[in-house]
Design an enzyme around this catalytic site. Sequence first.
Site, PDB file in Angstrom:
ATOM      1  N   LEU A  34       0.814  -1.214   0.000  1.00 16.84           N
ATOM      2  CA  LEU A  34       0.000   0.000   0.000  1.00 16.84           C
ATOM      3  C   LEU A  34       0.845   1.261   0.000  1.00 16.84           C
ATOM      4  O   LEU A  34       0.437   2.299  -0.512  1.00 16.84           O
ATOM      5  CB  LEU A  34      -0.934   0.009   1.215  1.00 16.84           C
ATOM      6  CG  LEU A  34      -2.045  -1.044   1.236  1.00 16.84           C
ATOM      7  CD1 LEU A  34      -2.795  -1.001   2.560  1.00 16.84           C
ATOM      8  CD2 LEU A  34      -3.021  -0.827   0.074  1.00 16.84           C
ATOM      9  N   GLY A  35       2.017   1.176   0.611  1.00 15.69           N
ATOM     10  CA  GLY A  35       2.874   2.352   0.664  1.00 15.69           C
ATOM     11  C   GLY A  35       4.103   2.089   1.502  1.00 15.69           C
ATOM     12  O   GLY A  35       4.134   1.186   2.340  1.00 15.69           O
ATOM     13  N   ALA A  38       9.792   6.205   5.587  1.00 13.13           N
ATOM     14  CA  ALA A  38      11.051   6.131   6.320  1.00 13.13           C
ATOM     15  C   ALA A  38      11.011   5.093   7.432  1.00 13.13           C
ATOM     16  O   ALA A  38      12.028   4.475   7.757  1.00 13.13           O
ATOM     17  CB  ALA A  38      11.382   7.506   6.899  1.00 13.13           C
ATOM     18  N   GLY A  40       8.697   2.310   7.695  1.00 15.50           N
ATOM     19  CA  GLY A  40       8.410   0.943   7.282  1.00 15.50           C
ATOM     20  C   GLY A  40       7.496   0.903   6.075  1.00 15.50           C
ATOM     21  O   GLY A  40       7.268   1.919   5.408  1.00 15.50           O
ATOM     22  N   LYS A  55       1.748  -3.200   8.917  1.00 12.21           N
ATOM     23  CA  LYS A  55       2.926  -2.346   8.786  1.00 12.21           C
ATOM     24  C   LYS A  55       4.114  -3.045   9.418  1.00 12.21           C
ATOM     25  O   LYS A  55       4.079  -3.431  10.591  1.00 12.21           O
ATOM     26  CB  LYS A  55       2.714  -0.981   9.439  1.00 12.21           C
ATOM     27  CG  LYS A  55       3.898  -0.043   9.224  1.00 12.21           C
ATOM     28  CD  LYS A  55       3.578   1.395   9.591  1.00 12.21           C
ATOM     29  CE  LYS A  55       4.721   2.322   9.222  1.00 12.21           C
ATOM     30  NZ  LYS A  55       4.410   3.740   9.492  1.00 12.21           N
ATOM     31  N   ASP A 147       2.871  14.568  10.556  1.00 17.42           N
ATOM     32  CA  ASP A 147       3.037  14.390   9.109  1.00 17.42           C
ATOM     33  C   ASP A 147       1.675  14.337   8.422  1.00 17.42           C
ATOM     34  O   ASP A 147       1.325  13.349   7.786  1.00 17.42           O
ATOM     35  CB  ASP A 147       3.838  13.118   8.841  1.00 17.42           C
ATOM     36  CG  ASP A 147       4.426  13.093   7.433  1.00 17.42           C
ATOM     37  OD1 ASP A 147       4.453  14.149   6.775  1.00 17.42           O
ATOM     38  OD2 ASP A 147       4.857  12.017   6.991  1.00 17.42           O
TER      39      ASP A 147
END
Length: 315
Positions: A34-35, A38, A40, A55, A147
């Site tokens: 999925l993405g 920095a 994981g 994750k 973020d």
Amino acid sequence: MNTQTLKKPDIHISKGQTVTGKWHKKSYHVVKELGSGAIGTVYLCVYQNVQVALKVSKQSHSITSEVNVLKAFKKVQGHSLGPSLIDTDDYIAPNGYVYSFYVMEYISGDDLPDFINRNGQEWLITLLIGFAKDLQALHDQGYVFGDLKTDNLIVSRRPAKLKWVDVGGTTLQGRAIKEYTEFYDRAYWQMGTRKADPGYDLFALAMVVLRIFYPDGFSKGNNPRKTLNQKIQLAIRSESLKKLLIKMINGEMNEAIEVKDYLLEDVMKQTHHTHVRQKRLVPDKQTETSYHPFLEVFSILSVSGLCYMYVTLFL
């Protein structure tokens, strides 16, 4: 979770692979990545016929930190602050190294810019009202999202609601922001510090809105404040939304609840003005008095009226 002293290489998990926890023995079938960032990589997986997000990271302390944030979210009554936590464990990879991971609820939905471009700018107000409410609940817990960017947001379905899907940058208030992306970063634009406070998130939220209209971003130029003001004036049709964004980037709003209240008040004003205009169009008093109140509500519903009803019913 186990921490290994040797420096671990980056981990790459392939589609179709199974990740089995070292301690809890639960197995997750990997569907796709999925993405990656920095800290994981997040994978869409299936566990017991249910889609979940996993994750994994070589930084066990970072995984532990994010797990603690998700646990804190769970304690907030009446709010769904991001995905719910399902499992935490370690994974022994084929290379023999141990990697930490956690599993969370998979929130399906649409990318925010795509959703707005497809459904109209009017939806932005509704989504921002609900998001500001949740952001206030996060701040009340002593955290800042940090973020905050379009990549970390998704518009969930039924009902449509703006949610965050990655808590990697979440930071305790008062500390230095641990993860950020320049375009959304207050310090990059010389509009404040990189200290974790609610205003940092509000600045980033204003930049999230701008990113919808400037998908490729833009440079800050020699006068960042002037650049931001010009970009807002060029992109945003609504005068009230323009004023709100300017207040947010200038640090004139200190709490997310102020954003929510500002937008709700504006929606109510627009609904009232539309109601008044529609009444003037009624040909005679007899027609006006015989008009059923419930039908009248739907007859005067502009987009702002729909936003108001949505907020009343779902938020």
